[in-house]
Design a protein around this motif. Structure first.
Motif, PDB file in Angstrom:
ATOM      1  N   GLU A  61       0.821  -1.207   0.000  1.00 43.57           N
ATOM      2  CA  GLU A  61       0.000   0.000   0.000  1.00 43.57           C
ATOM      3  C   GLU A  61       0.854   1.256   0.000  1.00 43.57           C
ATOM      4  OE1 GLU A  61      -4.042  -1.782   2.115  1.00 43.57           O
ATOM      5  OE2 GLU A  61      -2.597  -0.646   3.339  1.00 43.57           O
ATOM      6  N   ALA A  62       2.001   1.204   0.669  1.00 43.52           N
ATOM      7  CA  ALA A  62       2.907   2.357   0.667  1.00 43.52           C
ATOM      8  C   ALA A  62       3.459   2.631  -0.729  1.00 43.52           C
ATOM      9  CB  ALA A  62       4.058   2.129   1.648  1.00 43.52           C
TER      10      ALA A  62
ATOM     11  N   VAL B 159      -2.083  -9.184  -4.853  1.00 47.75           N
ATOM     12  CA  VAL B 159      -1.569  -7.843  -5.099  1.00 47.75           C
ATOM     13  C   VAL B 159      -2.277  -7.281  -6.321  1.00 47.75           C
ATOM     14  CG1 VAL B 159       0.456  -6.447  -5.601  1.00 47.75           C
ATOM     15  CG2 VAL B 159       0.679  -8.476  -4.147  1.00 47.75           C
ATOM     16  N   ASN B 160      -2.936  -6.136  -6.149  1.00 49.38           N
ATOM     17  CA  ASN B 160      -3.718  -5.513  -7.220  1.00 49.38           C
ATOM     18  C   ASN B 160      -4.729  -6.487  -7.839  1.00 49.38           C
ATOM     19  OD1 ASN B 160      -2.070  -3.362  -6.674  1.00 49.38           O
ATOM     20  ND2 ASN B 160      -1.374  -3.055  -8.763  1.00 49.38           N
ATOM     21  N   GLY B 161      -5.178  -7.433  -7.030  1.00 50.43           N
ATOM     22  CA  GLY B 161      -6.147  -8.409  -7.501  1.00 50.43           C
ATOM     23  C   GLY B 161      -5.596  -9.446  -8.449  1.00 50.43           C
ATOM     24  N   ILE B 162      -4.240  -9.525  -8.561  1.00 51.87           N
ATOM     25  CA  ILE B 162      -3.612 -10.398  -9.565  1.00 51.87           C
ATOM     26  C   ILE B 162      -2.733 -11.476  -8.939  1.00 51.87           C
ATOM     27  CG2 ILE B 162      -2.073 -10.441 -11.568  1.00 51.87           C
ATOM     28  CD1 ILE B 162      -2.833  -7.475 -12.030  1.00 51.87           C
ATOM     29  N   LEU B 163      -1.691 -11.047  -8.224  1.00 48.98           N
ATOM     30  CA  LEU B 163      -0.636 -11.968  -7.780  1.00 48.98           C
ATOM     31  C   LEU B 163      -0.863 -12.417  -6.343  1.00 48.98           C
ATOM     32  CD1 LEU B 163       2.082 -13.288  -8.581  1.00 48.98           C
ATOM     33  CD2 LEU B 163       3.221 -11.250  -7.655  1.00 48.98           C
ATOM     34  N   ALA B 164      -0.804 -13.734  -6.122  1.00 50.86           N
ATOM     35  CA  ALA B 164      -1.129 -14.298  -4.812  1.00 50.86           C
ATOM     36  C   ALA B 164       0.041 -14.303  -3.836  1.00 50.86           C
ATOM     37  CB  ALA B 164      -1.666 -15.719  -4.974  1.00 50.86           C
TER      38      ALA B 164
ATOM     39  N   SER C 290       8.581 -11.969  -5.049  1.00 53.92           N
ATOM     40  CA  SER C 290       8.873 -12.899  -6.134  1.00 53.92           C
ATOM     41  C   SER C 290      10.043 -12.395  -6.958  1.00 53.92           C
ATOM     42  CB  SER C 290       7.651 -13.076  -7.050  1.00 53.92           C
ATOM     43  OG  SER C 290       7.399 -11.873  -7.768  1.00 53.92           O
ATOM     44  N   ILE C 291      10.635 -13.299  -7.708  1.00 52.85           N
ATOM     45  CA  ILE C 291      11.592 -12.959  -8.753  1.00 52.85           C
ATOM     46  C   ILE C 291      10.784 -12.658 -10.010  1.00 52.85           C
ATOM     47  CG2 ILE C 291      13.439 -13.878 -10.213  1.00 52.85           C
ATOM     48  CD1 ILE C 291      14.190 -15.687  -7.784  1.00 52.85           C
ATOM     49  N   GLY C 292      11.104 -11.558 -10.679  1.00 50.90           N
ATOM     50  CA  GLY C 292      10.359 -11.218 -11.883  1.00 50.90           C
ATOM     51  C   GLY C 292       9.115 -10.414 -11.572  1.00 50.90           C
ATOM     52  N   ASP C 293       7.982 -10.764 -12.231  1.00 52.33           N
ATOM     53  CA  ASP C 293       6.725 -10.019 -12.089  1.00 52.33           C
ATOM     54  C   ASP C 293       6.963  -8.524 -12.301  1.00 52.33           C
ATOM     55  OD1 ASP C 293       4.715 -12.072 -11.516  1.00 52.33           O
ATOM     56  OD2 ASP C 293       5.884 -12.433  -9.708  1.00 52.33           O
ATOM     57  N   LEU C 294       7.562  -8.232 -13.431  1.00 56.09           N
ATOM     58  CA  LEU C 294       8.000  -6.882 -13.751  1.00 56.09           C
ATOM     59  C   LEU C 294       6.899  -5.842 -13.578  1.00 56.09           C
ATOM     60  CD1 LEU C 294      10.101  -4.922 -14.984  1.00 56.09           C
ATOM     61  CD2 LEU C 294       9.319  -5.670 -17.237  1.00 56.09           C
ATOM     62  N   TYR C 295       5.714  -6.167 -14.020  1.00 56.25           N
ATOM     63  CA  TYR C 295       4.627  -5.189 -14.031  1.00 56.25           C
ATOM     64  C   TYR C 295       4.084  -4.869 -12.631  1.00 56.25           C
ATOM     65  CZ  TYR C 295       1.843  -9.456 -13.679  1.00 56.25           C
ATOM     66  OH  TYR C 295       1.321 -10.663 -13.267  1.00 56.25           O
ATOM     67  N   LEU C 296       4.485  -5.639 -11.620  1.00 54.47           N
ATOM     68  CA  LEU C 296       4.021  -5.388 -10.258  1.00 54.47           C
ATOM     69  C   LEU C 296       5.127  -4.886  -9.332  1.00 54.47           C
ATOM     70  CD1 LEU C 296       1.568  -8.385  -9.727  1.00 54.47           C
ATOM     71  CD2 LEU C 296       0.978  -5.970  -9.920  1.00 54.47           C
ATOM     72  N   LYS C 297       6.346  -4.755  -9.818  1.00 53.79           N
ATOM     73  CA  LYS C 297       7.435  -4.281  -8.969  1.00 53.79           C
ATOM     74  C   LYS C 297       7.143  -2.889  -8.413  1.00 53.79           C
ATOM     75  CE  LYS C 297      11.354  -6.905 -10.839  1.00 53.79           C
ATOM     76  NZ  LYS C 297      11.628  -7.625  -9.579  1.00 53.79           N
ATOM     77  N   ARG C 298       6.553  -2.030  -9.234  1.00 48.34           N
ATOM     78  CA  ARG C 298       6.281  -0.659  -8.801  1.00 48.34           C
ATOM     79  C   ARG C 298       5.234  -0.602  -7.696  1.00 48.34           C
ATOM     80  NH1 ARG C 298       3.759   1.846 -14.212  1.00 48.34           N
ATOM     81  NH2 ARG C 298       5.412   0.525 -15.078  1.00 48.34           N
ATOM     82  N   TYR C 299       4.514  -1.706  -7.490  1.00 44.13           N
ATOM     83  CA  TYR C 299       3.472  -1.752  -6.478  1.00 44.13           C
ATOM     84  C   TYR C 299       3.886  -2.539  -5.231  1.00 44.13           C
ATOM     85  CZ  TYR C 299       0.683   0.015 -10.337  1.00 44.13           C
ATOM     86  OH  TYR C 299       0.208   0.769 -11.387  1.00 44.13           O
TER      87      TYR C 299
END
Length: 370
Positions: free
Chosen positions: A252-253, A266-271, A275-284
């Motif tokens: 949330e921060a 996370v953002n309704g996507i990742l459980a 993790s390693i990778g998950d590029l599109y969620l690193k910013r969150y």
């Protein structure tokens, strides 16, 4: 000559013979070193490194197998101790559980051992005794007289931990670059166990688990008057679920949010929240930073160390796992195990038969005090 042996020789040459230029390259990270030495990754070694480790994997009810296992319980690392040149034997066991594709778990498993060896040697050199550093900087010293870094046992444990953390960081960095270039959306959890001289350290990212199965003689007796054995379990890891208070706060921060669709995501996507990778969620707030146990000693009561992907624990509890291992090992005490992966096979097929819908992977390590 095998690829891994060639790579080891190149590392030693880079660090001990070409010390200064190599360390300068090393400061640019793992890729910089191997770029400067025309490095070739030892994929063949990583794939064959499981021969001395009890492990098993099963695709299960999924369309694809995204789990990867890397394990070598007899990895040799050279260093110089108080008694002169030595070669320490360590064990390294890892499971990478991919999601959204197998690219991240595949890269992590394939490059883990090379990364780790490189960082161990580099950190060991940095911890070398002052006299060795002076010799390495002196222009008149013949390269054949250079010595391996001298480190004490306590420093050795610190170096092993530092090398592992740097390894995971560099794997994530390299995969992130590849994901950007090729459009990968995949990621991977990761759990890595180091073992040396009756001690262990666990680094975990995500929701795979490491459990320590132990046995002690109960004061009670059965109807035949025989002593009963109590099997108990110690969980060595904590899952990184997005609704865990500290994980949720970080997400949330960073501007992300946690929503439950079946499980918290996370953002309704990742459980998972790490993790390693998950590029599109690193910013969150999804990070590749592992939680580490610190070094701990095995005891006489500790019988098995089990490392398993979350698919195993979809239907089995850690206590179930230890009970299964104890039961099957006691029934096979005569030495008639069908294969080296017998106990691991028993775990994952038990999870499958009880309804697990995920990929399944397990490593079982015994003889913990050797």
């Amino acid at each position: 000559m095998g690829k891994f042996l060639m790579n080891r020789l190149r590392i030693v040459a880079c660090i001990l013979i070409l010390a200064l230029p190599c360390i300068m390259a090393y400061e640019g990270g793992y890729p910089a070193v191997f770029s400067s030495t025309e490095w070739v990754f030892s994929a063949e070694y990583s794939q064959n490194s499981t021969k001395n480790c009890q492990f098993s994997t099963l695709q299960g009810r999924r369309d694809y197998q995204e789990d990867r296992v890397t394990c070598n319980l007899h990895m040799k690392l050279p260093f110089s101790g108080e008694d002169g040149a030595e070669e320490i034997t360590i064990g390294i066991a890892a499971i990478f559980d991919g999601h959204g594709g197998d690219e991240a778990s595949e890269m992590a498993s394939r490059k883990l051992l090379d990364y780790f060896y490189m960082h161990f040697m580099s950190y060991a050199y940095e911890r070398a005794s002052p006299s060795n550093k002076e010799n390495d900087q002196a222009q008149t010293v013949n390269s054949s007289q250079r010595k391996l870094p001298m480190i004490d046992r306590l420093s050795l444990l610190r170096i092993l931990e530092e090398a592992l953390l740097k390894t995971i960081q560099d794997i994530d960095i390299e995969f992130t670059k590849e994901a950007l270039d090729k459009g990968y959306i995949s990621g991977s959890t990761g759990i890595v166990v180091l073992l040396v001289n009756g001690q262990y350290l666990v680094a975990n990212i995500g929701d795979s688990k490491a459990v320590l199965c132990s046995e002690r003689i109960d004061s009670k007796h059965n109807a035949e008057g025989n002593s009963l054995t109590e099997v108990y379990v110690e969980e060595l890891t904590k899952d990184h679920h997005p609704d865990r208070a500290d994980e949720k706060a970080r997400i949330e921060a960073a501007g992300g949010f946690v929503r439950t669709f079946g499980v918290p995501r996370v953002n309704g996507i990742l459980a998972v929240s790490r993790s390693i990778g998950d590029l599109y969620l690193k910013r969150y707030g999804v990070v590749p930073n592992p939680e580490v146990t610190g070094w701990k000693h095995f005891t006489q009561e500790n019988k098995y160390l089990v490392v398993a992907s979350d698919g195993v624990f979809e239907t089995l509890t850690p206590q179930n796992v230890c009970d299964l291992v104890h039961y099957k090992a006691s029934k096979s005490s005569s030495g008639n195990m069908r294969s080296s992966s017998y106990l691991a096979d028993w775990i994952i097929h038990s999870a499958f038969k009880t309804g697990s819908t995920d990929n399944l992977s397990a490593i079982v390590i015994s003889d913990l005090l050797e």
